[in-house]
Structures are given as structure tokens and as C-alpha cells.
Design an enzyme around this catalytic site. Structure first.
Site, mmCIF file in Angstrom:
data_model
loop_
_atom_site.group_PDB
_atom_site.id
_atom_site.type_symbol
_atom_site.label_atom_id
_atom_site.label_comp_id
_atom_site.label_asym_id
_atom_site.label_seq_id
_atom_site.Cartn_x
_atom_site.Cartn_y
_atom_site.Cartn_z
ATOM 1 C CG ASP A 51 -0.498 -0.022 2.376
ATOM 2 O OD1 ASP A 51 0.890 0.212 2.585
ATOM 3 O OD2 ASP A 51 -1.614 -0.346 3.727
ATOM 4 C CB SER A 52 4.459 1.229 0.306
ATOM 5 O OG SER A 52 4.733 0.700 -0.112
ATOM 6 C CG ASP A 90 0.869 -4.204 2.097
ATOM 7 O OD1 ASP A 90 0.517 -4.871 3.188
ATOM 8 O OD2 ASP A 90 1.981 -2.918 2.270
ATOM 9 C CE LYS A 120 2.928 -6.225 3.461
ATOM 10 N NZ LYS A 120 2.454 -4.663 4.860
ATOM 11 C CD GLU A 189 7.531 -0.724 8.529
ATOM 12 O OE1 GLU A 189 8.037 0.976 8.054
ATOM 13 O OE2 GLU A 189 6.318 -0.979 7.723
#
Length: 271
Positions: A51-52, A90, A120, A189
Site C-alpha cells: 500500500d506504499s 497488502d 498482508k 518493521e
């Protein structure tokens, strides 16, 4: 050389075996067909349709605005370019947190329409029922703990997570829960390296680190950051392998110069 480098198609089971064999897992983001073909040809083990995309493709400040339909589109593009790598997509903010039924519906759409090999999602015990629902439907789930960008307004910062004992203990507990629920892997992360090591040793599913030290079972980076297309993002954990921003802007500047001086096209480039 990786003992799994000759595998024609990477699966979730391949990643589990790689952890068992201490064969480090490589993962990178991709959001389009052309990039997917290149990273797959480079031998990447897993591709994350992150989703980046909200940041690097659409220019948003956070990952929150991107929709499920947009994520499905990006996933479709990537899947068409992949022959070997495992494609994980995502589920975006708001598509799984509040309602397990909605979570399953979102995951089913991502698999059926997007063509993803797995999904994810971010979080631990707070989304237990959503994870259970998706896994029980036969959909592979990768977890995500530590800094979870979809919760950025709750955290208020992108600083390292789980530095205090209470949060570290919860993270270990959440990682064990994700394993119990049937997740096949978990992204860690921006957490302390020693904590990531503890988590990696405490569970039998692979850990994929980003800013979590070298003791995770694998590493993931955002493609645009890794190849230097993004000049404004320089966290400590990022290693740039190329400086494409300089290369591309230089190439465009030369093209502009050649067009204006009527150097392009020349006789050999004309019909």
C-alpha cells in the site's frame, strides 16, 4: 548460491523451507507490470504489492487513502509480469480491521480479481478474528508487526517501535499469535535488532525485516527507494543500489536539449 534458487515457482511453503534451511528471503515492492518483470528476472523471492503505492505512485503523504480497487489494479499489473516470485498484496486501511466478514470479502477480492498469491495485513491480537476468518478460507496471510504505517495517526511518528519492555513483550506475543492463527510469515518493521532476533527465534514462520536488523529470515525494501528514484526518503535502514533520480533527470535534460537543438531525431532516426 541459494539452495532454492532453481525453484521455478516460489510458494509460501518455499519460504518456510528457506527459514528452516537458513536461506535468507529477498523481497521487494512492485506496483506495475514492467517493474515486476525486472525484479522477477533479478531473482527476487517475493514481491510485495504494497500500500506504499499510495506514497510512491500516487503522491499521498500516508498509505491510508489508497482503496481496495486501486490495490487490486496494481496487483493485477504485477501478477502479469511475474513468473517465479511469490506475489503478496497488502489489504489497505479500512478493509479488514473492523469486521471479520468484510476482511474475508476484501481478501477474496484480492485473490480472485487481483490474482495475488497471498495477502498482508497489519496488526496482532486486535485483528485476530479477521486473520482467523481469512486463513480458515484457505487464503495465505502474511502478518505485519512493529511500525504499522496504517496506524500512523495512532502512533503519531515513524520512529522505531517496541523499544520499551511492554511493547516488546506484546510484539513477541502477537508474533506467536500470528503463527498460531496460521500466518505463513510476518514482516517486522522498524524495531530493535535484538528484539527482531528474539521474535525470529521464537516462531517457526519466516520473519521479513525492514529496519529490523540482520537476524530476520529475510529483508524487504521499497523498490523506488532501493533504486534511488525517491530522493526525499533516507531512513537509516535504506541502502540505495542505484541513483536513478540523477540518471533519469539527466537523461530527460539531455533529451530536451537534443530536441531544442534539432539534434534529435537525426537522419538515421528518421524514415
Amino acid at each position: 548460491m541459494s539452495v532454492h534458487s532453481e525453484i521455478k515457482k516460489i510458494t509460501t511453503e518455499t519460504l518456510r523451507k528457506m527459514k528452516f534451511d537458513n536461506d535468507k528471503i529477498s523481497m521487494i515492492t512492485a506496483y506495475d507490470f514492467t517493474t515486476a518483470k525486472m525484479v522477477d528476472a533479478g531473482g527476487i523471492d517475493a514481491v510485495l504489492v504494497g500500500d506504499s503505492a499510495a506514497n510512491v505512485m500516487a503522491g499521498f503523504e500516508t498509505t491510508l487513502p489508497i482503496t481496495l480497487d486501486q490495490m487490486i489494479y496494481h496487483t493485477q499489473c504485477v501478477v502479469r509480469g511475474i513468473e517465479r516470485a511469490l506475489v503478496v498484496a497488502d489489504l489497505p486501511f479500512g478493509t479488514y480491521q473492523s469486521n471479520p466478514e468484510k476482511a474475508l470479502e476484501s481478501a477474496v477480492r484480492m485473490m480472485k480479481e487481483g490474482g495475488a498469491h497471498a495477502v498482508k495485513i497489519e496488526g496482532g491480537i486486535e485483528i485476530e478474528e479477521s486473520i482467523r476468518k481469512i486463513v480458515n478460507a484457505g487464503i495465505p496471510v502474511m502478518g505485519h508487526l512493529g511500525l504499522t504505517p496504517q496506524s500512523i495517526y495512532q502512533f503519531g511518528t515513524y520512529k522505531v517501535r517496541a523499544k520499551e519492555d511492554a511493547e516488546a513483550e506484546k510484539l513477541i506475543s502477537d508474533a506467536k499469535l500470528l503463527e498460531e492463527l496460521g500466518c505463513f510469515a510476518v514482516v517486522l518493521e522498524k524495531i530493535p535488532a535484538d528484539l527482531a532476533k528474539k521474535v525470529t527465534e521464537a516462531i517457526t514462520i519466516p520473519t521479513i525485516g525492514i529496519g529490523a536488523g540482520a537476524n530476520c529470515d529475510g529483508q524487504v525494501l521499497v523498490y523506488h527507494d532501493m533504486v534511488g528514484m525517491n530522493k526525499g526518503f533516507s531512513p537509516k535502514f535504506l541502502r540505495r543500489y542505484l541513483d536513478l533520480h540523477t540518471e533519469i533527470t539527466g537523461a530527460v535534460a539531455q533529451f530536451v536539449k537534443d530536441v531544442k537543438s534539432v539534434d534529435f531525431p537525426n537522419a538515421s532516426e528518421s524514415y
